[in-house]
Design a protein around this motif. Sequence first.
Motif, PDB file in Angstrom:
ATOM      1  N   UNK A  60      -7.210  18.662  -6.702  1.00 49.50           N
ATOM      2  CA  UNK A  60      -6.401  17.460  -6.461  1.00 49.50           C
ATOM      3  C   UNK A  60      -4.928  17.850  -6.351  1.00 49.50           C
ATOM      4  N   UNK A  61      -4.161  17.091  -5.567  1.00 48.77           N
ATOM      5  CA  UNK A  61      -2.716  17.227  -5.565  1.00 48.77           C
ATOM      6  C   UNK A  61      -2.265  16.783  -6.947  1.00 48.77           C
TER       7      UNK A  61
ATOM      8  N   UNK B  37      -9.469  12.983  -4.481  1.00 49.70           N
ATOM      9  CA  UNK B  37      -9.779  13.071  -3.050  1.00 49.70           C
ATOM     10  C   UNK B  37     -10.087  11.708  -2.445  1.00 49.70           C
ATOM     11  N   UNK B  38     -10.522  10.748  -3.280  1.00 48.71           N
ATOM     12  CA  UNK B  38     -10.809   9.410  -2.757  1.00 48.71           C
ATOM     13  C   UNK B  38      -9.618   8.460  -2.877  1.00 48.71           C
ATOM     14  N   UNK B  39      -8.395   9.023  -3.116  1.00 48.40           N
ATOM     15  CA  UNK B  39      -7.171   8.216  -3.075  1.00 48.40           C
ATOM     16  C   UNK B  39      -6.817   7.461  -4.337  1.00 48.40           C
TER      17      UNK B  39
ATOM     18  N   UNK C 272      -6.355   2.899  -7.498  1.00 47.95           N
ATOM     19  CA  UNK C 272      -6.292   3.304  -6.086  1.00 47.95           C
ATOM     20  C   UNK C 272      -4.864   3.173  -5.558  1.00 47.95           C
ATOM     21  N   UNK C 273      -4.404   4.187  -4.863  1.00 46.24           N
ATOM     22  CA  UNK C 273      -3.048   4.153  -4.294  1.00 46.24           C
ATOM     23  C   UNK C 273      -2.850   2.921  -3.423  1.00 46.24           C
TER      24      UNK C 273
ATOM     25  N   UNK D 282       0.836  -1.177   0.000  1.00 46.25           N
ATOM     26  CA  UNK D 282       0.000   0.000   0.000  1.00 46.25           C
ATOM     27  C   UNK D 282       0.882   1.241   0.000  1.00 46.25           C
ATOM     28  N   UNK D 283       0.615   2.135  -0.922  1.00 41.83           N
ATOM     29  CA  UNK D 283       1.400   3.363  -0.994  1.00 41.83           C
ATOM     30  C   UNK D 283       0.559   4.547  -0.520  1.00 41.83           C
ATOM     31  N   UNK D 284       1.248   5.665  -0.300  1.00 41.68           N
ATOM     32  CA  UNK D 284       0.587   6.862   0.215  1.00 41.68           C
ATOM     33  C   UNK D 284       0.853   8.043  -0.712  1.00 41.68           C
ATOM     34  N   UNK D 285       0.158   9.125  -0.454  1.00 39.24           N
ATOM     35  CA  UNK D 285       0.367  10.346  -1.234  1.00 39.24           C
ATOM     36  C   UNK D 285       1.799  10.848  -1.037  1.00 39.24           C
TER      37      UNK D 285
END
Length: 178
Positions: free
Chosen positions: A25-26, A40-42, A78-79, A1-4
Amino acid sequence: MTTVSQLRKAALALPETEEGTHFGMVAFSVRGKGFASVTKDGQVQLQLPADEVDAALSAHPGGERLVRMGTLIGFRVPLADIGGKELNALVRAAWIHRAPRRLAAALTAAGTAGPADESDLPAGIGKPATRALRQAGLLTLAQVAAHGERDLLALHGVGPKAIRVLREALAEQGMSLR
């Protein structure tokens, strides 16, 4: 699992990448051309050519084609469904797809440079750090000296040990980090 934050680190390690927002969004761009964003929902959205999208879909069945106005523009996943190495490879591919040709060619050449190439980077920094510095176009200690510790630590593969070894090598040459 990765993150922003992992996505941010991978994107900002690439030359001339800027972080901003796009429709809330980023988002990350190279010379004004967006190549990656996070909803926003990853979900990470990557601007990729059709062949890369097909490969990404076969590797990540949870992903989907990113289509705008009937035209395929990339891949969304999904991230949480993608590993760090896979994300790094996809972000790099998206960057190469959107960067100006000469800039992309310079990154590709730096990434494929072999150990026999002219480089005075110390071997003690390790292979991941050496790869990260080469991918960022930093092939010599003089080029490394033009950057600050924070910039270098932002490169995926460069950690505290590499910084310590680089500081020692720079000091031997009468240089220091910016």
